[in-house]
Design a protein around this motif. Sequence first.
Motif, PDB file in Angstrom:
ATOM      1  N   HIS A  36       4.957   5.219   8.133  1.00  8.45           N
ATOM      2  CA  HIS A  36       4.648   3.802   7.767  1.00  8.45           C
ATOM      3  C   HIS A  36       3.538   3.618   7.053  1.00  8.45           C
ATOM      4  O   HIS A  36       3.388   2.795   5.983  1.00  8.45           O
ATOM      5  CB  HIS A  36       4.552   3.137   9.058  1.00  8.45           C
ATOM      6  CG  HIS A  36       3.877   1.565   8.793  1.00  8.45           C
ATOM      7  ND1 HIS A  36       4.667   0.578   8.017  1.00  8.45           N
ATOM      8  CD2 HIS A  36       2.596   1.111   9.195  1.00  8.45           C
ATOM      9  CE1 HIS A  36       3.700  -0.593   8.369  1.00  8.45           C
ATOM     10  NE2 HIS A  36       2.690  -0.083   8.755  1.00  8.45           N
ATOM     11  N   PHE A  37       2.224   4.206   7.675  1.00 11.58           N
ATOM     12  CA  PHE A  37       0.898   3.906   7.006  1.00 11.58           C
ATOM     13  C   PHE A  37       0.789   4.876   5.617  1.00 11.58           C
ATOM     14  O   PHE A  37       0.186   4.272   4.757  1.00 11.58           O
ATOM     15  CB  PHE A  37      -0.245   4.586   7.881  1.00 11.58           C
ATOM     16  CG  PHE A  37      -0.641   3.443   8.905  1.00 11.58           C
ATOM     17  CD1 PHE A  37      -1.027   2.451   8.663  1.00 11.58           C
ATOM     18  CD2 PHE A  37      -0.294   4.029  10.385  1.00 11.58           C
ATOM     19  CE1 PHE A  37      -1.303   1.623   9.874  1.00 11.58           C
ATOM     20  CE2 PHE A  37      -0.536   3.049  11.409  1.00 11.58           C
ATOM     21  CZ  PHE A  37      -1.147   1.894  10.922  1.00 11.58           C
ATOM     22  N   ARG A  38       1.428   5.734   5.568  1.00  8.88           N
ATOM     23  CA  ARG A  38       1.376   6.649   4.280  1.00  8.88           C
ATOM     24  C   ARG A  38       2.179   5.669   3.104  1.00  8.88           C
ATOM     25  O   ARG A  38       1.820   5.572   2.020  1.00  8.88           O
ATOM     26  CB  ARG A  38       2.030   7.730   4.337  1.00  8.88           C
ATOM     27  CG  ARG A  38       1.427   9.000   4.802  1.00  8.88           C
ATOM     28  CD  ARG A  38       1.993  10.230   4.936  1.00  8.88           C
ATOM     29  NE  ARG A  38       1.628  11.425   5.456  1.00  8.88           N
ATOM     30  CZ  ARG A  38       1.800  12.629   5.861  1.00  8.88           C
ATOM     31  NH1 ARG A  38       3.144  12.740   5.804  1.00  8.88           N
ATOM     32  NH2 ARG A  38       1.005  13.355   6.275  1.00  8.88           N
ATOM     33  N   SER A  39       3.495   5.020   3.420  1.00 10.35           N
ATOM     34  CA  SER A  39       3.992   4.162   2.600  1.00 10.35           C
ATOM     35  C   SER A  39       3.248   3.026   2.179  1.00 10.35           C
ATOM     36  O   SER A  39       3.174   2.596   1.024  1.00 10.35           O
ATOM     37  CB  SER A  39       5.447   3.689   3.307  1.00 10.35           C
ATOM     38  OG  SER A  39       6.242   2.804   2.355  1.00 10.35           O
ATOM     39  N   LYS A  40       2.604   2.621   3.204  1.00 13.03           N
ATOM     40  CA  LYS A  40       1.679   1.153   3.074  1.00 13.03           C
ATOM     41  C   LYS A  40       0.454   1.580   2.000  1.00 13.03           C
ATOM     42  O   LYS A  40       0.200   0.864   1.009  1.00 13.03           O
ATOM     43  CB  LYS A  40       0.935   0.835   4.178  1.00 13.03           C
ATOM     44  CG  LYS A  40       0.251  -0.442   4.302  1.00 13.03           C
ATOM     45  CD  LYS A  40      -0.360  -0.840   5.428  1.00 13.03           C
ATOM     46  CE  LYS A  40      -1.113  -2.183   5.612  1.00 13.03           C
ATOM     47  NZ  LYS A  40      -1.473  -2.536   7.050  1.00 13.03           N
ATOM     48  N   ALA A  41      -0.088   2.806   2.114  1.00 13.76           N
ATOM     49  CA  ALA A  41      -0.913   3.353   1.148  1.00 13.76           C
ATOM     50  C   ALA A  41      -0.620   3.464   0.051  1.00 13.76           C
ATOM     51  O   ALA A  41      -1.315   3.136  -1.031  1.00 13.76           O
ATOM     52  CB  ALA A  41      -1.641   4.597   1.827  1.00 13.76           C
ATOM     53  N   ARG A  42       0.657   3.956  -0.523  1.00 15.23           N
ATOM     54  CA  ARG A  42       1.146   4.000  -1.751  1.00 15.23           C
ATOM     55  C   ARG A  42       1.377   2.788  -2.461  1.00 15.23           C
ATOM     56  O   ARG A  42       0.894   2.920  -3.387  1.00 15.23           O
ATOM     57  CB  ARG A  42       2.540   4.885  -1.408  1.00 15.23           C
ATOM     58  CG  ARG A  42       2.300   6.736  -1.523  1.00 15.23           C
ATOM     59  CD  ARG A  42       3.720   7.370  -1.479  1.00 15.23           C
ATOM     60  NE  ARG A  42       4.662   6.709  -0.652  1.00 15.23           N
ATOM     61  CZ  ARG A  42       4.997   7.474   0.225  1.00 15.23           C
ATOM     62  NH1 ARG A  42       4.234   8.532   0.858  1.00 15.23           N
ATOM     63  NH2 ARG A  42       5.844   6.918   1.241  1.00 15.23           N
ATOM     64  N   LEU A  43       1.978   1.917  -1.538  1.00 10.94           N
ATOM     65  CA  LEU A  43       1.857   0.442  -2.197  1.00 10.94           C
ATOM     66  C   LEU A  43       0.782  -0.143  -2.685  1.00 10.94           C
ATOM     67  O   LEU A  43       0.489  -0.720  -3.849  1.00 10.94           O
ATOM     68  CB  LEU A  43       2.784  -0.402  -1.282  1.00 10.94           C
ATOM     69  CG  LEU A  43       4.382  -0.018  -0.880  1.00 10.94           C
ATOM     70  CD1 LEU A  43       5.071  -1.042   0.393  1.00 10.94           C
ATOM     71  CD2 LEU A  43       5.220  -0.113  -2.169  1.00 10.94           C
ATOM     72  N   ALA A  44      -0.196   0.342  -1.694  1.00  7.63           N
ATOM     73  CA  ALA A  44      -1.689  -0.320  -2.035  1.00  7.63           C
ATOM     74  C   ALA A  44      -2.099   0.355  -3.499  1.00  7.63           C
ATOM     75  O   ALA A  44      -2.751  -0.396  -4.174  1.00  7.63           O
ATOM     76  CB  ALA A  44      -2.484  -0.216  -0.848  1.00  7.63           C
ATOM     77  N   TRP A  45      -1.933   1.558  -3.604  1.00  5.08           N
ATOM     78  CA  TRP A  45      -2.341   2.366  -4.705  1.00  5.08           C
ATOM     79  C   TRP A  45      -1.653   1.755  -6.010  1.00  5.08           C
ATOM     80  O   TRP A  45      -2.080   1.682  -7.093  1.00  5.08           O
ATOM     81  CB  TRP A  45      -2.205   4.028  -4.379  1.00  5.08           C
ATOM     82  CG  TRP A  45      -2.538   4.851  -5.620  1.00  5.08           C
ATOM     83  CD1 TRP A  45      -3.912   4.931  -6.152  1.00  5.08           C
ATOM     84  CD2 TRP A  45      -1.836   5.329  -6.700  1.00  5.08           C
ATOM     85  NE1 TRP A  45      -3.980   5.830  -7.086  1.00  5.08           N
ATOM     86  CE2 TRP A  45      -2.644   5.812  -7.522  1.00  5.08           C
ATOM     87  CE3 TRP A  45      -0.319   5.159  -6.883  1.00  5.08           C
ATOM     88  CZ2 TRP A  45      -2.148   6.719  -8.541  1.00  5.08           C
ATOM     89  CZ3 TRP A  45       0.019   6.226  -7.952  1.00  5.08           C
ATOM     90  CH2 TRP A  45      -0.884   6.736  -8.777  1.00  5.08           C
ATOM     91  N   GLN A  46      -0.010   1.803  -5.708  1.00  4.63           N
ATOM     92  CA  GLN A  46       0.531   1.318  -6.833  1.00  4.63           C
ATOM     93  C   GLN A  46      -0.040  -0.142  -7.367  1.00  4.63           C
ATOM     94  O   GLN A  46       0.070  -0.441  -8.696  1.00  4.63           O
ATOM     95  CB  GLN A  46       1.999   1.273  -6.707  1.00  4.63           C
ATOM     96  CG  GLN A  46       2.683   2.836  -6.613  1.00  4.63           C
ATOM     97  CD  GLN A  46       3.937   2.688  -5.874  1.00  4.63           C
ATOM     98  OE1 GLN A  46       4.565   1.809  -5.614  1.00  4.63           O
ATOM     99  NE2 GLN A  46       4.487   4.030  -5.830  1.00  4.63           N
ATOM    100  N   SER A  47      -0.220  -1.081  -6.489  1.00  4.54           N
ATOM    101  CA  SER A  47      -0.480  -2.524  -6.724  1.00  4.54           C
ATOM    102  C   SER A  47      -1.870  -2.343  -7.514  1.00  4.54           C
ATOM    103  O   SER A  47      -2.185  -3.197  -8.260  1.00  4.54           O
ATOM    104  CB  SER A  47      -0.615  -3.303  -5.442  1.00  4.54           C
ATOM    105  OG  SER A  47       0.594  -3.277  -5.103  1.00  4.54           O
ATOM    106  N   ALA A  48      -2.649  -1.226  -6.990  1.00  2.00           N
ATOM    107  CA  ALA A  48      -4.174  -1.438  -7.703  1.00  2.00           C
ATOM    108  C   ALA A  48      -4.105  -1.092  -8.958  1.00  2.00           C
ATOM    109  O   ALA A  48      -5.032  -1.227  -9.928  1.00  2.00           O
ATOM    110  CB  ALA A  48      -5.018  -0.406  -6.753  1.00  2.00           C
ATOM    111  N   ARG A  49      -3.094  -0.104  -9.291  1.00  2.00           N
ATOM    112  CA  ARG A  49      -2.970   0.191 -10.910  1.00  2.00           C
ATOM    113  C   ARG A  49      -2.389  -0.867 -11.847  1.00  2.00           C
ATOM    114  O   ARG A  49      -2.647  -0.836 -12.741  1.00  2.00           O
ATOM    115  CB  ARG A  49      -1.842   1.316 -10.936  1.00  2.00           C
ATOM    116  CG  ARG A  49      -2.475   2.884 -10.067  1.00  2.00           C
ATOM    117  CD  ARG A  49      -1.503   3.840 -10.434  1.00  2.00           C
ATOM    118  NE  ARG A  49      -1.381   4.279 -11.888  1.00  2.00           N
ATOM    119  CZ  ARG A  49      -0.547   5.070 -12.165  1.00  2.00           C
ATOM    120  NH1 ARG A  49       0.398   5.580 -11.517  1.00  2.00           N
ATOM    121  NH2 ARG A  49      -0.383   5.407 -13.649  1.00  2.00           N
TER     122      ARG A  49
END
Length: 692
Positions: A679-692
């Motif tokens: 869950h937290f890894r998926s959340k971190a990936r989404l945050a990274w993609q949004s930041a891009r």
Amino acid sequence: MFLLHVALQGCLRADNVAYGLTADTGGHIRYLLDLVKASTADGPVRRSVIATRGFESELGAEYAPAPLRVEAGFEILRIGTATPGYLAKEELWREVESFADRLVAWIEAQDERPDLLHAHYADAASVAAIVEDRLGIPFVFTAHSLGRVKADVMGEKAAKVPHLGRRIAIEEAAIARASLVIASSRDEAEVQYAGYEAYDPGRIRILPPGSDLSRFGAARACPEVEASIGRFLADPGKPVLLALARPVAKKNLCALVRAYGESPELRERANLVIMAGNRQDLAALDAEMAGEIRDILCLIDRYDLYGHVAYPKTHRPDDVAAIYAYARDRRGIFVNPALNEPFGLTLLEASAVGLPLVATDSGGPNDIIEMCGNGELVDPNSTLAIADAALRILRDTALWDRYSAAGAKAVASYDWCRHAARYHELLASLLARREQATPPPVDQILICDIDNTLVGCDVGVRRFTEWRSEQEGMVFGVATGRSFHSAMSILEQRDAPRPQVMITSVGSEVYHLDANGTTYTADPDWRAIVQRGWNRGAVLRALKGLPGLVPQAALEQRAFKLSYFSDGDREVTTRVRARLEAAGLRCSVIHSHGRYLDILPVRASKGTAVEFVRQRYGLPENAVFVAGDSGNDIEMLRTIPQAIIVANFSDDLASLPALSHSYVAQATHARGVIEGVLHFRSKARLAWQSAR
């Protein structure tokens, strides 16, 4: 793997050992023989040799010095020493040099050298140290019993025993030198060894002995046993209190006779049967055993127990199962009142037959009764406690039935095949030749509570182990209220992966896995942090007599942790804190599962320990995952952003405002941990993609 076992003591032979023939022909020989047989039956050990001391004696020609010969599928080497005759164990230190010289010569004459030595008793460790100095072969050490424990039991009398100080010094050297120390129980690992200056808990591993219990489960009484016991008794149909031990002071058989003799109800309800080794004539026994037998006979006479106590002079090894069955068929109890019992193979045998236990609370019986739930622990110094425990079981037929049935767990829990597999794994880790390569980079840490988080579901543990093996760059650790050795035991019992970091005793201790993948080193920096301002004695005094608190057993107390049972009152924590503050003491107070209360140094908790580990690895907060299920996990869950609460949580964790940032898994136990990390890894990936 070629293993060379070194055991100087006792009348050792592969089969039909005359247990009790001498003071040193006891349980350690049984342990050694069973270990070697299990170790050579299957697995990586292709050769096992037992090197023992050969001697000339009327005890038997089979003990004479002899070249290597195969007995029962393994090899026994009987080495003569400077003194040709039998020697008591207290005198064997004189033979160490001559034994070691001849053992080294034998090894050098072989086509191959042993990969590892396993020393049984401290004199054997002295031999192994000489071999290591000359040939470079490392050794592991099993003490079987410890002199300092004997000295503690004897109190002031210990100073009058001339050999005891020498024995303790030899044990100190063995503990300091061995690559690995193998203990049989938590009490041995955490209490008995802790009295030595060389004590290093990270180099001690608990490996409970197995036992070939198959023949005991189907045990039946036989006419010969019935006759040998029944001839002493006026009413042989009564329930039986059975004791089976060598007649030496530490086995405390006299206390059992006193407990029986001082209790009219116990004498009325049951007979007492004492199988105290084998003897033909008291004059032929050594002084200690002869003295104990005389003391037992004097007590029988003092309390006028004739017709109530059986004390046969001899029994064969093949009779033991039938002796247990004799007691079981009369709904009796097996009693072990030893002042200290390093493990207790007889307890396992009696359990497998279906006998409830009354056993000393000093040593291995703690682990056996905790595992099996089949009896009562007692203070061996209290005859009243021994009698009361026996009467509780004898009065309550339902309790007897429950304890009798629970003994079946011993067969599954203490298995030599499982023991051998774990033993081989430990030795292989020690022998592994690891290249001095740069360790892989660490980019994440996962720290889990153990009970009801990592373990509690066997399927979940297996899935977690598979998943863990795929996590490159992740350090795996545990944070638990258990002690180091208790934590290691439960992880190994459940086949959980080996942690690289162990935060134990509710965060008051931190250990790191050594490069050999087997032993651990306590973190000295963390110890320095937690001990500042900690006054253990003052905390004990401040809480003494506080209503609603009962100290847990001595085994649960640690240098930086005091543990109590609470009465379930939610206000108990407030009362404890008030008492401590009134005494000017700053401490952490942790209440969990509505019953357990731990007092720690103010800087110690799972949360502060996890933060210490994070900083040690130099990782940011978002690289750390923690998982827990109960109140003693709150500090850890509160301080780490990526906190996981498994679905089987307790103590209302999910509703606590301080834990609102946590992820509450839908899966329980270890599978909930995996779910939370993903869950937290998926959340971190989404945050990274949004930041891009």
